[in-house]
Design an enzyme around this catalytic site. Structure first.
Site, PDB file in Angstrom:
ATOM      1  N   PHE A  11       0.814  -1.216   0.000  1.00  0.00           N
ATOM      2  CA  PHE A  11       0.000   0.000   0.000  1.00  0.00           C
ATOM      3  C   PHE A  11       0.853   1.275   0.000  1.00  0.00           C
ATOM      4  CE2 PHE A  11      -2.352   2.765   3.305  1.00  0.00           C
ATOM      5  CZ  PHE A  11      -2.892   3.599   2.340  1.00  0.00           C
ATOM      6  N   GLU A  84       5.360  -7.300   7.629  1.00  0.00           N
ATOM      7  CA  GLU A  84       4.025  -7.830   7.887  1.00  0.00           C
ATOM      8  C   GLU A  84       3.334  -6.716   8.654  1.00  0.00           C
ATOM      9  OE1 GLU A  84       2.525 -10.561   6.910  1.00  0.00           O
ATOM     10  OE2 GLU A  84       4.271 -11.326   5.842  1.00  0.00           O
ATOM     11  N   THR A 125       5.901   3.034  12.914  1.00  0.00           N
ATOM     12  CA  THR A 125       4.482   3.273  13.155  1.00  0.00           C
ATOM     13  C   THR A 125       4.253   3.905  14.525  1.00  0.00           C
ATOM     14  OG1 THR A 125       2.392   2.131  13.565  1.00  0.00           O
ATOM     15  CG2 THR A 125       4.382   0.841  13.907  1.00  0.00           C
ATOM     16  N   ASP A 126       3.152   4.635  14.653  1.00  0.00           N
ATOM     17  CA  ASP A 126       2.804   5.195  15.971  1.00  0.00           C
ATOM     18  C   ASP A 126       2.422   4.098  16.961  1.00  0.00           C
ATOM     19  OD1 ASP A 126       0.323   4.486  14.900  1.00  0.00           O
ATOM     20  OD2 ASP A 126      -0.605   6.449  15.214  1.00  0.00           O
ATOM     21  N   GLU A 127       2.160   2.877  16.449  1.00  0.00           N
ATOM     22  CA  GLU A 127       1.748   1.803  17.363  1.00  0.00           C
ATOM     23  C   GLU A 127       2.853   1.412  18.334  1.00  0.00           C
ATOM     24  OE1 GLU A 127      -0.520  -1.471  15.962  1.00  0.00           O
ATOM     25  OE2 GLU A 127      -1.570  -0.278  14.462  1.00  0.00           O
ATOM     26  N   TYR A 153       2.534  -7.443  16.395  1.00  0.00           N
ATOM     27  CA  TYR A 153       2.928  -6.545  15.289  1.00  0.00           C
ATOM     28  C   TYR A 153       3.695  -5.336  15.821  1.00  0.00           C
ATOM     29  CZ  TYR A 153       2.537  -2.559  12.132  1.00  0.00           C
ATOM     30  OH  TYR A 153       2.823  -1.429  11.389  1.00  0.00           O
ATOM     31  N   LYS A 157       7.675  -4.139  15.360  1.00  0.00           N
ATOM     32  CA  LYS A 157       8.091  -2.845  14.798  1.00  0.00           C
ATOM     33  C   LYS A 157       8.966  -2.089  15.806  1.00  0.00           C
ATOM     34  CE  LYS A 157       6.967  -1.182  11.356  1.00  0.00           C
ATOM     35  NZ  LYS A 157       7.575  -1.276   9.987  1.00  0.00           N
ATOM     36  N   ASN A 182      -2.322   6.105  11.211  1.00  0.00           N
ATOM     37  CA  ASN A 182      -3.030   5.295  10.209  1.00  0.00           C
ATOM     38  C   ASN A 182      -3.141   6.016   8.864  1.00  0.00           C
ATOM     39  OD1 ASN A 182      -3.924   4.194  12.863  1.00  0.00           O
ATOM     40  ND2 ASN A 182      -5.090   2.823  11.539  1.00  0.00           N
ATOM     41  N   PRO A 208     -18.127  -5.546   9.876  1.00  0.00           N
ATOM     42  CA  PRO A 208     -17.738  -6.032  11.210  1.00  0.00           C
ATOM     43  C   PRO A 208     -16.974  -4.981  12.029  1.00  0.00           C
ATOM     44  CG  PRO A 208     -16.246  -6.919   9.557  1.00  0.00           C
ATOM     45  CD  PRO A 208     -17.226  -6.053   8.818  1.00  0.00           C
ATOM     46  N   ASN A 252     -13.812   4.673  15.098  1.00  0.00           N
ATOM     47  CA  ASN A 252     -14.070   3.697  14.030  1.00  0.00           C
ATOM     48  C   ASN A 252     -15.519   3.742  13.566  1.00  0.00           C
ATOM     49  OD1 ASN A 252     -11.437   2.853  14.315  1.00  0.00           O
ATOM     50  ND2 ASN A 252     -11.943   1.080  15.584  1.00  0.00           N
ATOM     51  N   GLY A 278      -6.409  -7.221  23.111  1.00  0.00           N
ATOM     52  CA  GLY A 278      -5.412  -6.172  23.423  1.00  0.00           C
ATOM     53  C   GLY A 278      -5.629  -4.889  22.638  1.00  0.00           C
TER      54      GLY A 278
END
Ligand code: NAD
Ligand code: DAU
Length: 339
Positions: A11, A84, A125-127, A153, A157, A182, A208, A252, A278
């Site tokens: 992406f 990934e 990533t901000d994660e 994940y 990272k 994101n 979903p 969301n 989580g």
């Protein structure tokens, strides 16, 4: 200037390649990609005939393949998007995340050390900062926020980020890291929230929503992320981390309702399903450093970006229908059947 872009069939990497070939017509861009389920060669069709572009199918963990490529291309920079990237898949099976995201990063940086490089850039990533509480809208992730990960994940990272900073301090490798919020936009793989909801809406399938849909993400149009990386690799300080985000926090459920409305579909398609394990509550980037040092600001407002994105999925049905009619069906069944 020759730049190796890893993960360029995915992406953000593909959008970055389009950006770089447009913004720097004299640069040579070499895309190295393993073509996992998330990599799609057809995405790169528009640039395949560009004499300044080369595609190489290889794994970033394959040190011999990296040696060959570095000997052939003598890259000036490496920008590492290969990873990934899907949190849900990491919860099901962490192993490949550790392999690609950590071991692959080490293999790439070892090649950079061996052959020499002007800049190794890690797309993070901000994660890696974990999450923020919903009742503290005054809090944001800065580059000083401690690493505090939630999923396999984000842990992989974060592990990669620590290695990158260690290679800078220990070996003097000229590195930089960007930690972005994101992204959304064209060529986003339909397992992720926005493209999944667009595709399901268009196919009148249930939408979903995990838990109550109250989790907040900070959405940035992919082209703005690509411009940020372009700036960092040219003007950003070596050894530094730059947060990238546009102060565009949304729940969301509000995103999903907005997509229903834009496509003229009923909100009755929305189905609340078992929450992600989580599940991070809120991401919110403070982009003051990249603004102050490099003058970066997002250019695409969410209302324009989401319209462009929905239009793109409407006019590129073949791209995503080919994906969701393939092995993705098994994934979807496994991930959502008993949720
Ligand atoms: P993606 O899953 O769409 O694409 C990943 C690409 O990497 C694919 O083309 C895949 O084939 C390739 N790849 C995977 N394993 C590889 C390997 N071992 N060797 C070579 N290529 C391999 O991911 P994306 O959403 O474009 O994310 C790109 C990067 O940006 C990732 O590092 C991700 O952590 C980071 N990031 C993503 C977001 C987001 O919102 N999507 C936000 C911030 C940071
Ligand atoms: O913040 C940057 C990160 O953003 C990147 O590092 C990751 O690679 C990227 O995948 C993304 O991670 P998220 O977990 O935030 O994105 P995802 O699209 O998977 O989910 C966004 C939110 O939507 C999250 O709160 C979970 C929720 N969700 C997701 C899916 C796929 C749903 O409610 N239903 C779904 O079916």
């Amino acid at each position: 200037m020759t730049i190796i872009v890893t993960g360029g069939a995915g992406f953000i990497g593909s959008n970055f390649i389009f950006h770089m070939l447009g913004a720097h017509p004299d640069y040579r861009i070499v895309c190295l990609d393993k073509l996992t389920y998330a990599g799609n060669l057809s995405t790169l069709a528009p640039v395949m005939d560009n004499p300044n572009f080369r595609f190489v199918k290889a794994d970033i963990c394959d040190r011999e393949a990296l040696d060959r490529l570095f000997e052939e291309e003598h890259p000036d920079m490496v920008v590492n998007f290969a990873a990934e990237s899907h949190v849900d898949r990491s919860i099901e099976d962490p192993g490949i995340f550790l392999q690609t995201n950590i071991m692959g990063t080490a293999a790439l940086m070892d090649a950079c050390r061996k052959y020499g490089i002007q800049r190794y850039h890690q797309v993070s990533t901000d994660e890696v900062y974990g999450d923020l509480p919903l009742d503290r809208p005054d809090l944001f992730f800065t580059e000083e926020t401690p690493i505090h990960t939630s999923s396999p994940y984000s842990s992989s990272k974060a592990g990669a980020d620590l290695l990158v900073l260690a290679y800078h301090r220990t070996y003097g490798l000229p590195v930089s890291i960007s930690r972005c919020s994101n992204n959304y936009g064209p060529y986003h793989f339909p397992e992720k929230l926005i493209p999944l909801m667009i595709a399901n809406c268009l196919n009148d399938k249930p939408l979903p929503v995990y838990g109550e849909g109250l989790n907040v993400r900070d959405w940035l149009y992919v082209e703005d992320h690509c411009r940020a990386i372009d700036l960092i690799i040219h003007k950003g300080r070596v050894g530094e981390v730059y947060n990238v985000g546009g102060h565009n926090e949304m729940r969301n459920i509000d995103i999903v309702k907005l997509i229903c409305k834009a496509l003229g579909k009923s909100e009755s398609l929305i189905t609340y399903v078992t929450d992600r394990k989580g599940h991070d509550m809120r991401y919110a980037i403070d982009p003051a450093k990249i603004h102050r040092e490099l003058g970066w600001l997002p250019e695409t407002k969410f209302e324009d970006g989401i319209k462009k994105t929905i239009d793109w999925y409407l006019t590129h049905r073949e791209w995503w229908e080919t994906i969701i009619s393939g092995e993705y069906q098994d994934y979807y069944e496994k991930m959502y059947a008993n949720r």
